[in-house]
Design an enzyme around this catalytic site. Structure first.
Site, mmCIF file in Angstrom:
data_model
loop_
_atom_site.group_PDB
_atom_site.id
_atom_site.type_symbol
_atom_site.label_atom_id
_atom_site.label_comp_id
_atom_site.label_asym_id
_atom_site.label_seq_id
_atom_site.Cartn_x
_atom_site.Cartn_y
_atom_site.Cartn_z
ATOM 1 N N GLU A 106 0.829 -1.210 0.000
ATOM 2 C CA GLU A 106 0.000 0.000 0.000
ATOM 3 C C GLU A 106 0.861 1.256 0.000
ATOM 4 O O GLU A 106 0.531 2.244 -0.664
ATOM 5 C CB GLU A 106 -0.945 -0.028 1.205
ATOM 6 N N GLU A 126 -4.140 -9.389 3.744
ATOM 7 C CA GLU A 126 -4.875 -9.121 4.978
ATOM 8 C C GLU A 126 -6.056 -10.049 5.203
ATOM 9 O O GLU A 126 -6.426 -10.344 6.349
ATOM 10 C CB GLU A 126 -5.364 -7.657 4.985
#
Length: 698
Positions: A106, A126
């Site tokens: 990210e 995740e």
């Protein structure tokens, strides 16, 4: 002396180099995000800086968030690293080696260009800990590469190799040589070019029906879970909303997941799998031999799978069998297994061509004499195994490590066939051996610390999760399942049908029910185990119904019939009225009245029996920690990961409630339900079952 900063900034030829240095893997721990923000600000303010590079020190870029911080209050930060990188007015290049996962990717997506070495891997995993990317990953990745490939990455959580990431458009270039120098040169080359800010891109392109199709495709494997569906919803927002609104959806969905039961269970499983490697009573500085060559004795399904594990790890392995025919079949099976993997796309032809020659068939014990380690994987009978170990003792070098793949037999009796019992330990694989992650490493009474530690390390080298067990019948993993297996069969005697029990466990989250699993592995295996245990203990409780199935030739899928009926070439289980008739007949002969069972009683009878047995195993020092047993159940028996593990799940009910039920069943059914002393102690203290530890750990 002041601590070194976790983020450094230096200027090299007009390029501000931001280096994250937070060992061991540059996770986004305390100070890292703030350090990146400060470094970006410094680069923005310095007129000598025309571009910037974000790079990781050590072995990785940024391997992800610090998982220990999830579920806990975090200090509010006016600006996160994502915001600072995204808003930078000077171009920022992410230079990736090792891993860029989760928050690492990210942050890279907030940079304006991304380059990597070919060995790097990227991903947003995740979902595997019950959450979704919370740093804009669900909004930026789809805008960059399109909704469909981004959706697949985010919902599966898979790691993407750098060459594939380049093809997808996640990376702008692959570089050879020194990454830092290449990144500085790349940053200099993009000065003056238009800024490529992903947050300014329009919503992601998505084909009609994409999101509903993904929900349908994951329905079976994502049963009872929220995170995969929230991931889909977040990516759907990226395909339909402006960036700021999509970020608001991501933030809301992340908040719903972070403290959910599912996320807490998956975080627990994550840390339990790291703790299981620790054996506190072994010296930390113990010198361990290097395993360069291996041998496997027994070329059956299990032995072949073990040999494949060595080949997959790049370790040459010699395969020996009692007969030339068995050896030829074993090698053919290995070749076929690899070919199936190539056909499915999980292995390339080049990888198969590299691995297959590492498995060398040999025809004599003398041919394996120089190997560093040998794993016996022959038939599960003591005399057969003892004969193998007598031969190994004759030919192997004194320093060779001798491992047995037995699933239940006393390690010391096997080791007794040698003059070097200290070199013998158990290495209990779970079928199929080349696929299942668990390796149960069994310490015999005379196993040396070096051999134990080496076997644990070997498992990790082979990509397994190595878990310690003490020497007893069934060791830790299989012993903990004895009560489960006993109750599933006794409930059938009492009136529950196999298909009800299987349905309850599938609804709970297992990929298959226990009776379908029995059919797959073969009913004759447990049949022989029961015979052995009855010979050792005249009071052992036999199971007449599965015994009758085996004696009638119904041994499972391999004979076309077991607890279920199977059509030729099809592994789908079909309910068989003949089994119902046989059950009723056997129950009537024993004078057992049959009755209906609620689904809750089925579930609790199976799992409470094992919770009670796990407590016994721990109090006898045959397992070190309750969390180790959870790891075994997750990776050896298919226990649903999003429930954390057997003992973590049990804590959701409470030790006191479980103890009371076990005590009640003890009164009703007799000694097999006698509560363990440890279960009683934890219940009386209102403690947590998952925190139980063996006496030897203090």
């Amino acid at each position: 002396m002041a601590e070194a900063p976790v983020v450094r900034f230096e200027v090299v030829d007009g390029v501000g180099v931001i280096t994250v240095d937070y060992p061991p893997v540059n996770a986004l721990g305390p100070g890292v995000s703030d350090g990146i923000v400060a470094a970006v600000d410094q680069g923005e303010a310095d007129p000598a800086v025309r571009a910037m590079v974000l790079i990781g020190a050590g072995r990785s870029f940024i391997a992800g968030a610090d998982i220990r911080r999830f579920g806990k209050p975090r200090p509010a930060s006016p600006r996160r690293s994502y915001d600072a990188l995204d808003a930078a007015t000077k171009p920022v290049v992410a230079a990736i080696h090792g891993y860029a996962l989760g928050g690492g990717l990210e942050n890279a997506l907030c940079c304006h260009w991304r380059i990597a070495v070919p060995s790097a891997k990227v991903g947003l995993p995740e979902v595997l800990i019950g959450i979704l990317p919370g740093g804009g990953g669900t909004q930026r990745l789809p805008r960059l590469i399109g909704a469909k490939p981004a959706l697949e990455m985010i919902v599966t959580g898979r790691h993407v190799p750098a060459p594939e990431a380049l093809t997808l458009g996640i990376l702008d270039a692959l570089v050879e040589g020194d990454l830092r120098s290449e990144a500085i040169a790349f940053a200099q080359s993009v000065v003056g070019k238009p800024m490529r800010r992903i947050s300014a891109m329009p919503p992601a392109a998505a084909e009609p029906g994409l999101f509903e199709a993904m929900r349908t495709s994951i329905a079976r494997r994502a049963r009872n879970q929220q995170a995969p569906y929230h991931c889909i919803a977040a990516v759907e927002a990226a395909a339909s909303l402006p960036f700021a609104e999509g970020m608001a959806v991501e933030k809301r969905l992340f908040g719903e997941l972070e403290n959910s039961d599912e996320a807490r269970a998956l975080r627990y499983a994550f840390f339990a799998e790291r703790e299981v490697a620790r054996i506190p009573f072994l010296p930390k500085d113990l010198p361990l031999p290097e395993i360069r060559t291996a041998a496997v004795v027994g070329a059956g399904t299990m032995g072949g799978g073990i040999a494949m594990g060595f080949a997959d790890a790049g370790i040459p392995v010699k395969l020996l069998d009692a007969s030339a025919e068995g050896l030829a079949k074993g090698v053919a099976r290995i070749r076929d297994n690899y070919a199936v993997s190539v056909k499915r796309g999980s292995l390339t032809q080049a990888q198969m061509d590299q691995r297959l020659p590492l498995v060398e068939p040999v025809e004599s014990y003398e041919a394996i004499a120089g190997c560093d380690v040998v794993i016996e994987a022959v038939f599960e009978q003591l005399d057969v195994k003892q004969a193998v170990f007598a031969e190994l003792d004759r030919v192997m070098q004194p320093e060779a490590i001798l491992l047995t793949n037995t699933s239940a037999i006393d390690i010391d009796r096997i080791a007794g066939a040698t003059r070097r019992p200290e070199m013998v330990a158990g290495a209990h694989y779970f079928a199929p051996a080349n696929v299942m992650k668990l390796l149960e490493v069994v310490e015999g009474p005379r196993t040396s610390p070096t051999v134990l530690a080496t076997a644990m390390k070997l498992g990790r080298t082979l990509g397994k999760i190595s878990a310690y067990a003490g020497n007893c019948d069934g060791f830790a993993a299989n012993r903990s399942r004895i009560g489960f297996t006993m109750e599933q069969n006794i409930m059938v005697e009492e009136g529950a049908l196999p298909e009800q029990i299987d349905r309850v466990m599938v609804d709970f989250g297992y990929p298959m029910g226990p009776f379908a699993v029995n059919d797959m592995s073969g009913l004759d295996v447990s049949y022989l185990t029961r015979r052995r245990r009855q010979a050792e203990d005249p009071n052992y409780r036999m199971l007449p119904i599965p015994d009758r199935l085996v004696e009638a030739g119904r041994k499972g899928q391999k004979t076309g019939a077991g607890w279920y009926r199977y059509e030729k070439g099809d592994r789908t289980p079909h309910v068989d009225p003949e089994v119902h008739r046989l059950i009723r007949e056997a129950a009537a002969e024993q004078g057992i009245a049959q009755r209906a069972f609620s689904d809750e009683e089925v579930l609790h009878r199976l799992l409470f029996a094992s919770v009670n047995e796990v407590c016994r195993i721990i109090e006898e020092d045959k397992a070190l920690r309750a969390s180790d047993m959870d790891v075994m159940w997750l990776n050896g028996f298919g226990f649903p990961r999003y429930r954390g593990g057997l003992m973590f799940w049990a804590d959701g009910i409470g030790a006191r409630a479980i103890y009371n039920q076990v005590a009640a069943w003890h009164q009703r059914y007799g000694d097999r339900w006698r509560p363990s002393a440890l279960l009683q102690r934890i219940a009386e203290a209102d403690g947590l079952l998952r925190e139980a530890k063996a006496p030897r750990l203090g």
